[in-house]
Design a protein around this motif. Structure first.
Motif, PDB file in Angstrom:
ATOM      1  N   HIS A 201       0.845  -1.191   0.000  1.00 56.53           N
ATOM      2  CA  HIS A 201       0.000   0.000   0.000  1.00 56.53           C
ATOM      3  C   HIS A 201       0.881   1.242   0.000  1.00 56.53           C
ATOM      4  O   HIS A 201       1.830   1.328   0.783  1.00 56.53           O
TER       5      HIS A 201
ATOM      6  N   ASP B  93      -2.695   6.653   5.519  1.00 53.82           N
ATOM      7  CA  ASP B  93      -3.398   5.545   6.168  1.00 53.82           C
ATOM      8  C   ASP B  93      -4.062   4.603   5.175  1.00 53.82           C
ATOM      9  O   ASP B  93      -4.690   5.028   4.211  1.00 53.82           O
ATOM     10  N   GLN B  94      -3.909   3.301   5.434  1.00 52.68           N
ATOM     11  CA  GLN B  94      -4.543   2.289   4.585  1.00 52.68           C
ATOM     12  C   GLN B  94      -5.997   2.149   5.004  1.00 52.68           C
ATOM     13  O   GLN B  94      -6.303   1.735   6.114  1.00 52.68           O
ATOM     14  N   ASP B  95      -6.927   2.487   4.098  1.00 50.68           N
ATOM     15  CA  ASP B  95      -8.355   2.471   4.417  1.00 50.68           C
ATOM     16  C   ASP B  95      -9.015   1.130   4.118  1.00 50.68           C
ATOM     17  O   ASP B  95     -10.063   0.820   4.675  1.00 50.68           O
TER      18      ASP B  95
ATOM     19  N   ASN C 276      -9.097  -2.946   4.192  1.00 52.93           N
ATOM     20  CA  ASN C 276      -8.486  -4.039   4.934  1.00 52.93           C
ATOM     21  C   ASN C 276      -8.054  -5.167   4.003  1.00 52.93           C
ATOM     22  O   ASN C 276      -8.355  -5.163   2.800  1.00 52.93           O
ATOM     23  N   HIS C 277      -7.359  -6.135   4.570  1.00 50.81           N
ATOM     24  CA  HIS C 277      -6.808  -7.232   3.773  1.00 50.81           C
ATOM     25  C   HIS C 277      -7.892  -7.980   3.006  1.00 50.81           C
ATOM     26  O   HIS C 277      -7.725  -8.314   1.822  1.00 50.81           O
ATOM     27  N   ASP C 278      -9.022  -8.255   3.676  1.00 53.94           N
ATOM     28  CA  ASP C 278     -10.085  -9.028   3.021  1.00 53.94           C
ATOM     29  C   ASP C 278     -10.665  -8.282   1.823  1.00 53.94           C
ATOM     30  O   ASP C 278     -10.983  -8.894   0.790  1.00 53.94           O
ATOM     31  N   THR C 279     -10.814  -6.960   1.941  1.00 57.06           N
ATOM     32  CA  THR C 279     -11.360  -6.168   0.833  1.00 57.06           C
ATOM     33  C   THR C 279     -10.388  -6.158  -0.339  1.00 57.06           C
ATOM     34  O   THR C 279     -10.788  -6.301  -1.503  1.00 57.06           O
TER      35      THR C 279
ATOM     36  N   ASP D  38     -19.578  -3.373   3.801  1.00 55.73           N
ATOM     37  CA  ASP D  38     -18.798  -4.588   3.504  1.00 55.73           C
ATOM     38  C   ASP D  38     -18.964  -5.058   2.065  1.00 55.73           C
ATOM     39  O   ASP D  38     -18.469  -6.125   1.704  1.00 55.73           O
TER      40      ASP D  38
END
Length: 276
Positions: free
Chosen positions: A126, A130-132, A134-137, A166
């Motif tokens: 990334h 800030d990383q907005d 998440n890993h799953d997304t 989500d």
């Protein structure tokens, strides 16, 4: 009822060599009474001189415009962005650029957004504050983009997406019209350099800042005189608009102060084969 997006859909859009991204208009409609004026705006803009000038640059007769409309439910997202698929020598790398809110500010060059370079569902980097997401997304975006790529025989795709809560929504997919040098982009981020929006021949020339002029006729006269003196022209602008295209097409380079890699300006530079 409900909020909708009314998008242009013309036969010459989204080709393998010419995306025409940002040439025609899309309108967000928040109430039923806005629909007639939105439709009029889209058809009126399609007949504008800016559109005609753009089409003539590429040898397309404006009379060929047969405008249809695509109506979609309007997603008012938390985040939205663009995915470029099948990048790199192995054609397995994916580029994701995103920002908060609607995608228009990102593709219109008003935001730089944040960047993710993905080599697999579990291997990504990334870039940006800030990383907005998440890993799953990120893994879901990679999975969906791979599925779309498979549908189109693994030809590189330019995919717009939106995220609300989500849920990930795919808004559209079209062919990626020009090569992306993902290693150059990766290097420019890691070395905190100016981001390379489009790879092109190295150019040293006279910079003409479009934001310093009241009208484009003045710019055209200046460029004509500079070229007579043997100068190469590098165009600079805060944001590129459709009216700038004929000027950019005669330049040797492009500088955009806020544009993202997936912006229309960056796409146009790549299609023209000039550096940005």
């Amino acid at each position: 009822g409900g909020k909708i997006a009314i998008r242009s859909s013309a036969p010459m859009e989204d080709g393998n060599a010419l995306s025409m991204a940002g040439v025609f208009k899309s309108v967000y409609v928040y109430s039923e009474k806005e629909i007639p004026s939105a439709i009029r705006d889209i058809y009126s803009q399609a007949l504008s001189s800016d559109v005609s000038n753009f089409l003539e640059m590429y040898g397309i007769n404006p009379d060929q415009i047969k405008m249809s409309l695509v109506v979609q439910e309007l997603i008012e997202p938390d985040f939205s962005g663009v995915i470029y698929t099948n990048l790199g020598n192995d054609k397995k790398t994916t580029l994701i650029q995103y920002s908060n809110g609607l995608v228009e500010q990102l593709v219109d060059g008003e935001k730089k957004g944040k960047t993710i370079i993905v080599t697999s569902e579990n291997d990504f980097k990334h870039y940006g504050n800030d990383q907005d997401l998440n890993h799953d997304t990120i893994a879901e975006l990679k999975l969906l983009s791979d599925k779309i790529g498979n549908i189109f025989e693994n030809k590189s795709q330019d995919i717009e997406f939106a995220i609300k809560g989500d849920h990930v929504y795919i808004l559209q997919s079209r062919p990626l019209t020009s090569d992306i040098d993902i290693e150059v982009i990766r290097t420019s981020y890691e070395k905190s350099m100016a981001i390379v929006l489009a790879s092109g021949p190295e150019c040293v020339g006279t910079v003409v800042n479009l934001d310093e002029f009241d009208n484009l006729t003045e710019v055209e006269h200046l460029i004509e005189n500079l070229k007579k003196e043997g100068n190469k022209i590098i165009i600079a602008a805060n944001i590129m608009t459709l009216s700038h295209d004929p000027i950019i097409a005669t330049s040797s380079g492009l500088i955009l102060s806020t544009a993202s890699i997936v912006s229309h300006g960056a796409q146009r530079a790549r299609e023209l084969g000039i550096g940005a």
